[in-house]
Design an enzyme around this catalytic site. Sequence first.
Site, PDB file in Angstrom:
ATOM      1  N   SER A   1       1.108  -1.444  -0.065  1.00  0.00           N
ATOM      2  CA  SER A   1       0.032   0.006  -0.184  1.00  0.00           C
ATOM      3  C   SER A   1       0.752   1.300  -0.093  1.00  0.00           C
ATOM      4  CB  SER A   1      -0.866  -0.008   1.305  1.00  0.00           C
ATOM      5  OG  SER A   1      -1.480   1.319   1.433  1.00  0.00           O
TER       6      SER A   1
ATOM      7  N   TYR B   1      -1.543  -0.840  10.382  1.00  0.00           N
ATOM      8  CA  TYR B   1      -1.682  -1.121   8.946  1.00  0.00           C
ATOM      9  C   TYR B   1      -0.289  -0.795   8.217  1.00  0.00           C
ATOM     10  CZ  TYR B   1      -3.531  -1.100   4.302  1.00  0.00           C
ATOM     11  OH  TYR B   1      -3.961  -1.238   2.859  1.00  0.00           O
TER      12      TYR B   1
HETATM   13  P1  NAD Z   1     -11.075  -5.838   0.747  1.00  0.00           P
HETATM   14  O1  NAD Z   1     -11.460  -5.691   2.411  1.00  0.00           O
HETATM   15  O2  NAD Z   1     -12.380  -5.755  -0.120  1.00  0.00           O
HETATM   16  O3  NAD Z   1     -10.360  -7.469   0.820  1.00  0.00           O
HETATM   17  C1  NAD Z   1      -9.480  -7.934   1.444  1.00  0.00           C
HETATM   18  C2  NAD Z   1      -9.946  -9.480   1.750  1.00  0.00           C
HETATM   19  O4  NAD Z   1      -9.116 -10.033   2.656  1.00  0.00           O
HETATM   20  C3  NAD Z   1     -11.273  -9.635   2.477  1.00  0.00           C
HETATM   21  O5  NAD Z   1     -12.258 -10.553   1.399  1.00  0.00           O
HETATM   22  C4  NAD Z   1     -11.198 -10.447   3.626  1.00  0.00           C
HETATM   23  O6  NAD Z   1     -12.269 -11.317   3.842  1.00  0.00           O
HETATM   24  C5  NAD Z   1      -9.789 -10.767   3.253  1.00  0.00           C
HETATM   25  N1  NAD Z   1      -9.151 -11.166   4.678  1.00  0.00           N
HETATM   26  C6  NAD Z   1      -8.973 -10.427   5.790  1.00  0.00           C
HETATM   27  N2  NAD Z   1      -8.433 -10.989   6.898  1.00  0.00           N
HETATM   28  C7  NAD Z   1      -8.410 -12.266   6.554  1.00  0.00           C
HETATM   29  C8  NAD Z   1      -7.948 -13.413   7.102  1.00  0.00           C
HETATM   30  N3  NAD Z   1      -7.888 -13.383   8.497  1.00  0.00           N
HETATM   31  N4  NAD Z   1      -8.147 -14.509   6.579  1.00  0.00           N
HETATM   32  C9  NAD Z   1      -8.177 -14.761   4.979  1.00  0.00           C
HETATM   33  N5  NAD Z   1      -8.731 -13.388   4.536  1.00  0.00           N
HETATM   34  C10 NAD Z   1      -8.765 -12.599   4.993  1.00  0.00           C
HETATM   35  O7  NAD Z   1      -9.654  -4.970   0.544  1.00  0.00           O
HETATM   36  P2  NAD Z   1      -9.324  -4.444  -0.878  1.00  0.00           P
HETATM   37  O8  NAD Z   1      -9.491  -3.157  -0.902  1.00  0.00           O
HETATM   38  O9  NAD Z   1      -9.661  -5.358  -2.045  1.00  0.00           O
HETATM   39  O10 NAD Z   1      -7.675  -4.780  -0.530  1.00  0.00           O
HETATM   40  C11 NAD Z   1      -6.967  -5.824  -0.950  1.00  0.00           C
HETATM   41  C12 NAD Z   1      -5.591  -5.397  -0.797  1.00  0.00           C
HETATM   42  O11 NAD Z   1      -5.212  -4.156  -1.481  1.00  0.00           O
HETATM   43  C13 NAD Z   1      -5.118  -5.428   0.635  1.00  0.00           C
HETATM   44  O12 NAD Z   1      -3.763  -5.991   0.791  1.00  0.00           O
HETATM   45  C14 NAD Z   1      -5.013  -3.889   0.938  1.00  0.00           C
HETATM   46  O13 NAD Z   1      -4.184  -3.637   1.766  1.00  0.00           O
HETATM   47  C15 NAD Z   1      -4.468  -3.294  -0.414  1.00  0.00           C
HETATM   48  N6  NAD Z   1      -4.560  -1.897  -0.707  1.00  0.00           N
HETATM   49  C16 NAD Z   1      -6.093  -1.574  -0.959  1.00  0.00           C
HETATM   50  C17 NAD Z   1      -6.217  -0.130  -1.146  1.00  0.00           C
HETATM   51  C18 NAD Z   1      -7.853   0.554  -1.307  1.00  0.00           C
HETATM   52  O14 NAD Z   1      -7.914   1.673  -1.472  1.00  0.00           O
HETATM   53  N7  NAD Z   1      -8.697  -0.366  -1.356  1.00  0.00           N
HETATM   54  C19 NAD Z   1      -5.279   0.506  -0.996  1.00  0.00           C
HETATM   55  C20 NAD Z   1      -4.127   0.187  -0.693  1.00  0.00           C
HETATM   56  C21 NAD Z   1      -3.790  -1.153  -0.741  1.00  0.00           C
END
Ligand code: NAD
Length: 234
Positions: free
Chosen positions: A120, A133
């Site tokens: 991120s 985080y």
């Molecule tokens: P999201 O919350 O939609 O998806 C995250 C997924 O991880 C969920 O389906 C959740 O059930 C799963 N998860 C969480 N804890 C878990 C566990 N203990 N065991 C198994 N699964 C687990 O989030 P997203 O926005 O799709 O994020 C995906 C990735 O992108 C992450 O690594 C996040 O840090 C990164 N990211 C997202 C953004 C954003 O703006 N959305 C920005 C920067 C980085």
Amino acid sequence: MSRVAVVTGAAGGVGSATCDVLEAQGWSVIAVDRRPVDREGALQVDLADAPYVMEVLRRCERVDALVNNAALQLFKPLEDTTLAEWDAVHHVNLRGAFACLKACRDQLIEAGGAVVNVASVHATATSHSISAYAASKGGLLAFTRAAALELAPHGVRVNAVVPGAVDTPALRDGFARRENAEASLIASTPLQRIGRPEEIAESIAFLADNGRSGFITGQSLTIDGGALAALSTE
Ligand code: NAD
């Protein structure tokens, strides 16, 4: 036989788009999440339970790519963050990635495969009340470089993508906490918009694919509409 990718966090915004893009490019996907995922062969496991996750993943016969995408976000000032909450974030975001890589190591070596860690922009520049985080994502970038060095002699590449704001339920939850958050984010992003999950997924697929990124390892690819290029003091 098609190449196999293990994708964690596959029920979420970026994870689900990654599964779609990889499948469209001919991969078979093993979708991993603690929530149910409606894909053939999906594994419903909690990454916080590392020994069980490792046992399950070690049973996968073939792994050409591992996408460590699952994450927990915690929005709390550090004085209110408990040790248990800090650990919970790190257990998924960093220890979970380590456990999955350790479990898939032999198959990845056998396949001459690739790992893509989803970090991120918070690894580099962050905001108030997100220290657990941000630290986990900074650790994930350091782990990406360290693992790349160790696995390079075995023919396995390890890279990271560094997303900025991506339109997923996780981001929308964040918007709900701060008035005018969406408009102010768009206004301060050079490309003047929020990223789409498919745009992160395309970069993940690129880094997973030896045919397109076979000489890239230990690197991180920022996909943030220019956010990190801008000086926030201006
Ligand atoms: P999201 O919350 O939609 O998806 C995250 C997924 O991880 C969920 O389906 C959740 O059930 C799963 N998860 C969480 N804890 C878990 C566990 N203990 N065991 C198994 N699964 C687990 O989030 P997203 O926005 O799709 O994020 C995906 C990735 O992108 C992450 O690594 C996040 O840090 C990164 N990211 C997202 C953004 C954003 O703006 N959305 C920005 C920067 C980085």
